[in-house]
Design an enzyme around this catalytic site. Structure first.
Site, PDB file in Angstrom:
ATOM      1  N   SER A   1       0.835  -1.199   0.000  1.00 45.42           N
ATOM      2  CA  SER A   1       0.000   0.000   0.000  1.00 45.42           C
ATOM      3  C   SER A   1       0.877   1.260   0.000  1.00 45.42           C
ATOM      4  O   SER A   1       1.653   1.468  -0.925  1.00 45.42           O
ATOM      5  CB  SER A   1      -0.965  -0.050   1.189  1.00 45.42           C
ATOM      6  OG  SER A   1      -1.981   0.922   1.078  1.00 45.42           O
TER       7      SER A   1
ATOM      8  N   ASP B   1     -10.138  -5.683  -3.221  1.00 49.08           N
ATOM      9  CA  ASP B   1      -9.546  -4.613  -2.416  1.00 49.08           C
ATOM     10  C   ASP B   1     -10.446  -3.377  -2.488  1.00 49.08           C
ATOM     11  O   ASP B   1     -10.667  -2.826  -3.568  1.00 49.08           O
ATOM     12  CB  ASP B   1      -8.152  -4.302  -2.975  1.00 49.08           C
ATOM     13  CG  ASP B   1      -7.348  -3.338  -2.132  1.00 49.08           C
ATOM     14  OD1 ASP B   1      -7.949  -2.413  -1.560  1.00 49.08           O
ATOM     15  OD2 ASP B   1      -6.120  -3.505  -2.068  1.00 49.08           O
TER      16      ASP B   1
ATOM     17  N   HIS C   1      -7.301  -6.066   0.847  1.00 48.42           N
ATOM     18  CA  HIS C   1      -6.138  -5.211   1.102  1.00 48.42           C
ATOM     19  C   HIS C   1      -5.362  -5.633   2.349  1.00 48.42           C
ATOM     20  O   HIS C   1      -4.418  -4.957   2.744  1.00 48.42           O
ATOM     21  CB  HIS C   1      -6.620  -3.757   1.270  1.00 48.42           C
ATOM     22  CG  HIS C   1      -5.553  -2.717   1.114  1.00 48.42           C
ATOM     23  ND1 HIS C   1      -4.940  -2.447  -0.095  1.00 48.42           N
ATOM     24  CD2 HIS C   1      -4.981  -1.860   2.012  1.00 48.42           C
ATOM     25  CE1 HIS C   1      -4.058  -1.478   0.062  1.00 48.42           C
ATOM     26  NE2 HIS C   1      -4.048  -1.107   1.324  1.00 48.42           N
TER      27      HIS C   1
END
Length: 277
Positions: free
Chosen positions: A145, A221, A254
């Protein structure tokens, strides 16, 4: 460096150290996994950069990477995501301030006194690792991320310093999405040209290159469409003839359930590149 945690893991040691950072002007924690072979020889290093709200603990406790680092004889260094402390500027939100350093060098007050994560990851931390641990000069970088963003930026801006780069669910166009725009405006100011130094897609469009980029992205995600935009990276790499290994995974989100599912393949990928001469 002060040892504050030590855990036996897959024949090696998962340690956590504390040290004072000259770049960040605060105490910092960093996780270091030393595989069994580190007892007798110097090994290459994989730097892992974590995402928003994380610290040094998330990756070392949730990814299961130790098994693969031991198998491939790689030291894994997992730093915190920002400077820390009551004297360090912060914000009452998860995506700015402590836990959200964005791996850049802030130029705007009050952030510019401590938020120099780019310098810390590129220069100070590798020097400490070389001094305190049985590490060779060979290193690679990866992250998740916000950390995937940091890994891509560091590799693209310093291609001769990293043998390889990979990322899970990276923010590839931060200057075009809310997470990046809000952070960059605070840390770097309103001059959007300054933002582009920390935008992977922009860096590639300006001619910055690496030999290859590996990315894994979950298709369940929640942040994929609005914040991550992996397809932007895929498109610019095709245009600029940069080799990629970009994989999309149905059903994965995620979280570290996603990271832990594929971290072994990333470590094997880096091991192959680190062992090339």
């Amino acid at each position: 460096m002060e040892l504050i945690e030590k855990h036996a893991s897959f024949g090696g040691w998962q340690n956590v150290y504390r040290h004072y950072s000259q770049s960040l002007k605060c105490e910092m924690n960093v996780g270091v996994y030393l595989p069994p072979k580190a007892e007798n020889e110097k090994l290459p290093v994989l730097y892992w950069l974590s995402g928003l709200t994380c610290n040094e603990q998330n990756f070392i406790t949730k990814s299961g990477m130790q098994r693969y680092a031991a198998e491939h004889n790689i030291i894994v260094v997992a730093p915190d995501t920002s400077p820390r402390g009551s004297h360090v500027a912060d914000a009452d939100r998860y995506d700015l301030g402590q836990g959200a350093g964005f791996y850049l060098n802030a130029t705007q007050a009050p952030w510019n006194e401590h938020y120099k994560m780019y310098d810390y990851i590129r220069n100070e931390l590798p020097n400490l690792v070389m001094h305190h641990f049985p590490a060779t000069a060979r290193k690679s970088i990866s992250g998740h991320s916000m950390g995937g963003l940091g890994a891509l930026v560091l590799a693209l801006r310093n291609p001769d310093e990293y043998a390889s780069v990979s990322a899970f669910s990276p923010i590839v166009s931060p200057s075009q999405v809310p997470w990046g725009q809000q952070a960059f405006a605070a840390y770097l100011g309103e001059n959007k040209d300054a933002w582009l130094d920390y935008d992977p897609v922009s860096l590639i469009s300006q001619g910055q290159r690496v030999a290859e980029i590996m990315v894994d992205q979950g298709l369940s995600d929640d942040f994929y469409a609005e914040q991550l935009r992996t397809s932007n990276l895929e498109k610019i790499c095709q245009e600029m003839n940069i080799k990629t290994l970009i994989r999309y995974h149905e059903g994965y989100d995620h979280s570290y359930y996603f990271v832990s599912s594929f971290i072994g393949e990333h470590i094997a990928y880096h091991a192959n590149k680190l062992n090339m001469r």
